[in-house]
Design an enzyme around this catalytic site. Sequence first.
Site, PDB file in Angstrom:
ATOM      1  N   GLU A 165       0.930  -1.235   0.128  1.00  0.00           N
ATOM      2  CA  GLU A 165      -0.092   0.087  -0.103  1.00  0.00           C
ATOM      3  C   GLU A 165       0.868   1.195  -0.009  1.00  0.00           C
ATOM      4  OE1 GLU A 165      -2.897  -0.502   3.146  1.00  0.00           O
ATOM      5  OE2 GLU A 165      -3.477  -2.375   2.395  1.00  0.00           O
ATOM      6  N   ASN A 206       2.261  -4.615  -3.541  1.00  0.00           N
ATOM      7  CA  ASN A 206       0.785  -4.916  -3.351  1.00  0.00           C
ATOM      8  C   ASN A 206       0.046  -3.617  -3.087  1.00  0.00           C
ATOM      9  OD1 ASN A 206      -1.036  -6.864  -3.099  1.00  0.00           O
ATOM     10  ND2 ASN A 206      -0.983  -6.601  -0.818  1.00  0.00           N
ATOM     11  N   HIS A 242     -10.179  -5.636  -2.743  1.00  0.00           N
ATOM     12  CA  HIS A 242     -11.344  -5.687  -1.955  1.00  0.00           C
ATOM     13  C   HIS A 242     -12.460  -4.695  -2.140  1.00  0.00           C
ATOM     14  CE1 HIS A 242      -8.823  -7.331   1.379  1.00  0.00           C
ATOM     15  NE2 HIS A 242      -8.045  -6.373   1.139  1.00  0.00           N
ATOM     16  N   GLU A 271      -6.067 -10.233  -2.151  1.00  0.00           N
ATOM     17  CA  GLU A 271      -6.858 -10.279  -1.061  1.00  0.00           C
ATOM     18  C   GLU A 271      -8.500  -9.933  -1.400  1.00  0.00           C
ATOM     19  OE1 GLU A 271      -5.403  -7.109   1.547  1.00  0.00           O
ATOM     20  OE2 GLU A 271      -3.281  -7.505   1.308  1.00  0.00           O
ATOM     21  N   ASP A 273     -12.417 -10.100  -1.896  1.00  0.00           N
ATOM     22  CA  ASP A 273     -13.571 -10.071  -1.161  1.00  0.00           C
ATOM     23  C   ASP A 273     -14.546  -8.933  -1.874  1.00  0.00           C
ATOM     24  OD1 ASP A 273     -12.650  -7.974   0.456  1.00  0.00           O
ATOM     25  OD2 ASP A 273     -12.440  -8.971   2.117  1.00  0.00           O
TER      26      ASP A 273
HETATM   27  O1  G2I Z   1      -7.771  -4.384   6.332  1.00  0.00           O
HETATM   28  C1  G2I Z   1      -7.998  -5.651   5.458  1.00  0.00           C
HETATM   29  C2  G2I Z   1      -6.318  -5.990   4.617  1.00  0.00           C
HETATM   30  C3  G2I Z   1      -6.112  -4.726   3.620  1.00  0.00           C
HETATM   31  N1  G2I Z   1      -4.762  -4.974   2.966  1.00  0.00           N
HETATM   32  C4  G2I Z   1      -3.753  -5.284   3.715  1.00  0.00           C
HETATM   33  C5  G2I Z   1      -4.271  -6.367   4.859  1.00  0.00           C
HETATM   34  O2  G2I Z   1      -3.047  -6.513   5.655  1.00  0.00           O
HETATM   35  C6  G2I Z   1      -5.233  -6.048   5.572  1.00  0.00           C
HETATM   36  O3  G2I Z   1      -5.618  -7.275   6.322  1.00  0.00           O
HETATM   37  C7  G2I Z   1      -6.163  -6.888   7.768  1.00  0.00           C
HETATM   38  C8  G2I Z   1      -6.342  -7.937   8.401  1.00  0.00           C
HETATM   39  O4  G2I Z   1      -7.099  -8.975   7.826  1.00  0.00           O
HETATM   40  C9  G2I Z   1      -7.080  -7.803   9.824  1.00  0.00           C
HETATM   41  O5  G2I Z   1      -6.971  -9.009  10.553  1.00  0.00           O
HETATM   42  O6  G2I Z   1      -5.386  -5.840   8.386  1.00  0.00           O
HETATM   43  C10 G2I Z   1      -6.120  -5.441   9.567  1.00  0.00           C
HETATM   44  C11 G2I Z   1      -5.205  -4.537  10.305  1.00  0.00           C
HETATM   45  O7  G2I Z   1      -4.771  -3.461   9.149  1.00  0.00           O
HETATM   46  C12 G2I Z   1      -6.424  -6.399  10.525  1.00  0.00           C
HETATM   47  O8  G2I Z   1      -7.181  -6.329  11.533  1.00  0.00           O
HETATM   48  C13 G2I Z   1      -6.474  -6.123  12.738  1.00  0.00           C
HETATM   49  C14 G2I Z   1      -7.350  -5.487  13.643  1.00  0.00           C
HETATM   50  O9  G2I Z   1      -7.621  -3.922  13.137  1.00  0.00           O
HETATM   51  C15 G2I Z   1      -6.918  -5.518  15.265  1.00  0.00           C
HETATM   52  O10 G2I Z   1      -7.772  -4.817  16.115  1.00  0.00           O
HETATM   53  C16 G2I Z   1      -6.489  -6.938  15.560  1.00  0.00           C
HETATM   54  O11 G2I Z   1      -5.803  -6.888  16.697  1.00  0.00           O
HETATM   55  O12 G2I Z   1      -6.380  -7.483  13.118  1.00  0.00           O
HETATM   56  C17 G2I Z   1      -5.717  -7.604  14.288  1.00  0.00           C
HETATM   57  C18 G2I Z   1      -5.288  -9.173  14.721  1.00  0.00           C
HETATM   58  O13 G2I Z   1      -6.581  -9.716  14.550  1.00  0.00           O
END
Ligand code: G2I
Length: 509
Positions: A165, A206, A242, A271, A273
């Site tokens: 990003e 990415n 996304h 990614e 969805d």
């Molecule tokens: O946001 C969707 C994706 C966008 N592109 C980059 C990816 O790395 C990103 O993935 C998401 C994860 O799927 C989430 O699981 O990234 C988020 C954070 O930017 C992740 O969320 C975080 C929550 O915000 C936290 O509160 C939590 O502690 O996941 C953490 C672990 O479960």
Amino acid sequence: MSLAKRSRHGRTAGIPALLLAVLAVTTALAGGPAQAAEPLTLHELAAAQGKYVGSATDNPELSDAPYAAILGSEFGRITPGNSMKWDATEPQQGRFTFERGDAITDFARAHGQGVRGHTLVWHSQLPGWVAALPPEQVESAMTNHIAQVAGHYRGAVEAWDVVNEPFNEDGTFRAGPFLDAMGSDYIATALRAAHAADPDADLYINDYNTDGLGAKSDGMYRLVSELVAEGVPIDGVGFQSHLAVQYGFPEGMRQNLQRFADLGLDVAVTELDVRMQLPADPAKLATQAGYYQRVFEACLAVTRCEGVTVWDYTDKYSWVPGAFPGQGAATLYDENLLPKPVYGTVRTALGGDDGGGGGPGTLKAQYRTQDQATGDNQIKPVLNLVNTGDTPVDLSTVTVRYWFSGEAGAASYTTWCDWSPLGCGTVTHRVVAADTPKAGADHHLDVGFTGGTLAPGAATGDIQLRLNKTDWSNFDEADDYSRGTGTSYTDAPKIAVHIGGALAWGIEP
Ligand code: G2I
């Protein structure tokens, strides 16, 4: 990249699945046992065309055994959603923790899967100490982080999202500690450090909202054109995808992937969805299915597109509801780990059947009413099931749900089959109370069959059903979830059909 490189992980090479498909066809031609062959998985369907289908995952989910079983069988690559990020791997400067990431690579190895490493340099999920460094120390912190993390996973990771990003929506570079300290050169520096740490991994940049043609993807195109021209080690560009039904499909996605491929790079959907404002309805679900189909078709149409990763495969673990309150239903499987109709759409896009031998999407429910009295003591749905697939459906594996509210009065019911060309003796019926009662849907009439086969294109014809409470008290049917007012058959998305336990038709209340 090369097949030789890919064959490090058996499942990601196309050949075994192709062989499997050939074997399946050969058995059928030889008039082998009538037993249906196991339908190919999403990944096997894709691998037969030289692509992979992957899913994001996360450590807590791996202890959910039914979840892990599908993750391990249906997908050929996995991406850790969080556990290889900077805050997970180097929470304090110089103190590296790899346990969570190792659990993901161990899972992949045990299931013959490849891993997309995610991610080495990103502005988010970055521990505070990085932003607090004096600018002149940021580059060495970054290259050390990359050396340690990519070095640790050398041989276990197929491809790295080295930089994640890096762009603003207008195609300019996004601010952050790395840009501030090094200017946009941080990207080339990061790629070189990753190449030194793992010369065999495919190195990606990415981003999201770069899926279609536009200012942001133009920014990405300018950057990677320069990196290629300068001989910086970059192998691919990742398109997160996304998507949301309310924002439209990215314009020119296939052309966009192709222009990056024409630079001599691999591309991948990393990614995917497709979210929507809840509640889902048939129109939104149809739009969503169209988007999934077009993304897979875009990847299939571009030779250098390596594959498609979904950002977790089930609504049970999707990031969407947490990040966009009120939105969801974005993935291929529902919260009970049952494949949704869109799963069948993806299978079809990949050249497969839509679930095979009674799999999802092969039956639809139609409904008509012959009961205009909404306030009396009986409910009388008339159902017709149609086989929309190209394989026969074993009716003993089929159940149908018609939701209604029971109102006050007795909690026990009597149910009847009044007439069916199948013979009412083969139709089973009972009322089931909902675990989680909803307005208009605190009970459902559960209909099944003791046997019989529905040929492709065939319909059951009328199944005339009736139910009453044992105290014969009245219903108020006007708000019943599954009720319709049409007196001739129409498709009934508010009546669910399950085949072998998997939702094949309809939307649950
Ligand atoms: O946001 C969707 C994706 C966008 N592109 C980059 C990816 O790395 C990103 O993935 C998401 C994860 O799927 C989430 O699981 O990234 C988020 C954070 O930017 C992740 O969320 C975080 C929550 O915000 C936290 O509160 C939590 O502690 O996941 C953490 C672990 O479960």
